[in-house]
Motif scaffolding. Structure first.
Motif, short mmCIF file in Angstrom:
data_model
loop_
_atom_site.label_atom_id
_atom_site.label_comp_id
_atom_site.label_asym_id
_atom_site.label_seq_id
_atom_site.Cartn_x
_atom_site.Cartn_y
_atom_site.Cartn_z
N PHE A 21 0.80 -1.34 -0.03
CA PHE A 21 0.15 -0.10 -0.02
C PHE A 21 0.98 1.28 -0.01
CE2 PHE A 21 -2.53 3.50 1.72
CZ PHE A 21 -3.68 3.18 1.06
N ASP A 22 0.69 2.14 -1.01
CA ASP A 22 1.32 3.46 -1.15
C ASP A 22 0.23 4.48 -1.81
OD1 ASP A 22 1.38 2.71 -3.62
OD2 ASP A 22 3.73 2.90 -3.69
N LEU A 23 0.93 5.52 -1.97
CA LEU A 23 0.02 6.49 -2.65
C LEU A 23 -0.45 6.31 -3.93
CD1 LEU A 23 -1.52 9.40 -2.33
CD2 LEU A 23 0.71 10.51 -3.11
N TRP A 24 0.72 5.50 -4.58
CA TRP A 24 0.05 5.02 -6.00
C TRP A 24 -0.91 3.94 -6.03
CZ3 TRP A 24 1.17 7.53 -10.35
CH2 TRP A 24 2.14 8.47 -10.31
N LEU A 26 -3.31 3.82 -4.02
CA LEU A 26 -4.47 4.50 -3.73
C LEU A 26 -4.86 5.32 -4.92
CD1 LEU A 26 -6.54 5.41 -1.46
CD2 LEU A 26 -5.06 7.17 -0.97
N LEU A 27 -3.99 5.62 -5.67
CA LEU A 27 -4.34 6.50 -7.00
C LEU A 27 -4.95 5.66 -8.00
CD1 LEU A 27 -4.38 9.41 -8.37
CD2 LEU A 27 -2.07 8.61 -9.36
N TYR A 72 -1.13 5.35 -13.32
CA TYR A 72 -0.55 4.34 -12.16
C TYR A 72 0.24 3.35 -13.21
CZ TYR A 72 -1.29 -0.02 -9.39
OH TYR A 72 -0.75 -0.93 -8.84
N HIS A 75 3.84 4.34 -13.86
CA HIS A 75 4.49 4.36 -12.68
C HIS A 75 4.90 3.04 -12.13
CE1 HIS A 75 6.30 5.77 -8.72
NE2 HIS A 75 5.48 4.77 -8.30
N ARG A 76 4.04 2.32 -12.65
CA ARG A 76 4.28 0.74 -11.89
C ARG A 76 5.06 0.05 -13.06
NH1 ARG A 76 3.85 0.19 -6.47
NH2 ARG A 76 1.97 1.08 -5.83
#
Length: 113
Positions: A21-24, A26-27, A72, A75-76
């Motif tokens: 779990f992180d901000l990304w 969540l986004l 997302y 980024h991932r």
């Protein structure tokens, strides 16, 4: 066997949704929720009109959810998400362009008559 399966599934879900779990994340979840909301909007409008309808909001939810999910995926570094969303966003924007063209033509025809 069922206990081991249960533990494996629980461990998997914990890893995916808690440990990572992180901000990304969540986004990404927000983008997916927004993207999924388009179907709720489409269903409600169709039920209200008693026929299958794709409202304008469907396309805006599609673009918003698609862009957030694309960010997302970028980024991932998820090629499946990147490929799917990049192509889809083009289609959503094109649908909005076609709708705008049809509305302009209808407005012009209305003014001409």
């Amino acid at each position: 066997m069922l206990i081991a399966l249960s533990q494996n599934v629980g461990g998997y879900l914990y890893e995916v949704f808690i440990e990572k779990f992180d901000l990304w994340l969540l986004l990404g979840l927000f983008g997916q929720t927004l993207f999924g909301a388009r179907f709720l909007v489409q269903w409600l409008v169709s039920e209200r009109q008693g026929r299958s309808v794709i409202p304008l909001a469907f396309w805006f939810f599609s673009i918003g959810g698609g862009l957030i999910t694309l960010a997302y995926g970028l980024h991932r570094r998820e090629p499946v998400i990147i490929f799917g969303q990049a192509l889809s966003i083009f289609i959503y924007v094109r649908n909005l362009m076609l709708i705008a063209r049809d509305r302009r033509q209808a407005q012009t025809a209305k003014l001409s008559s």
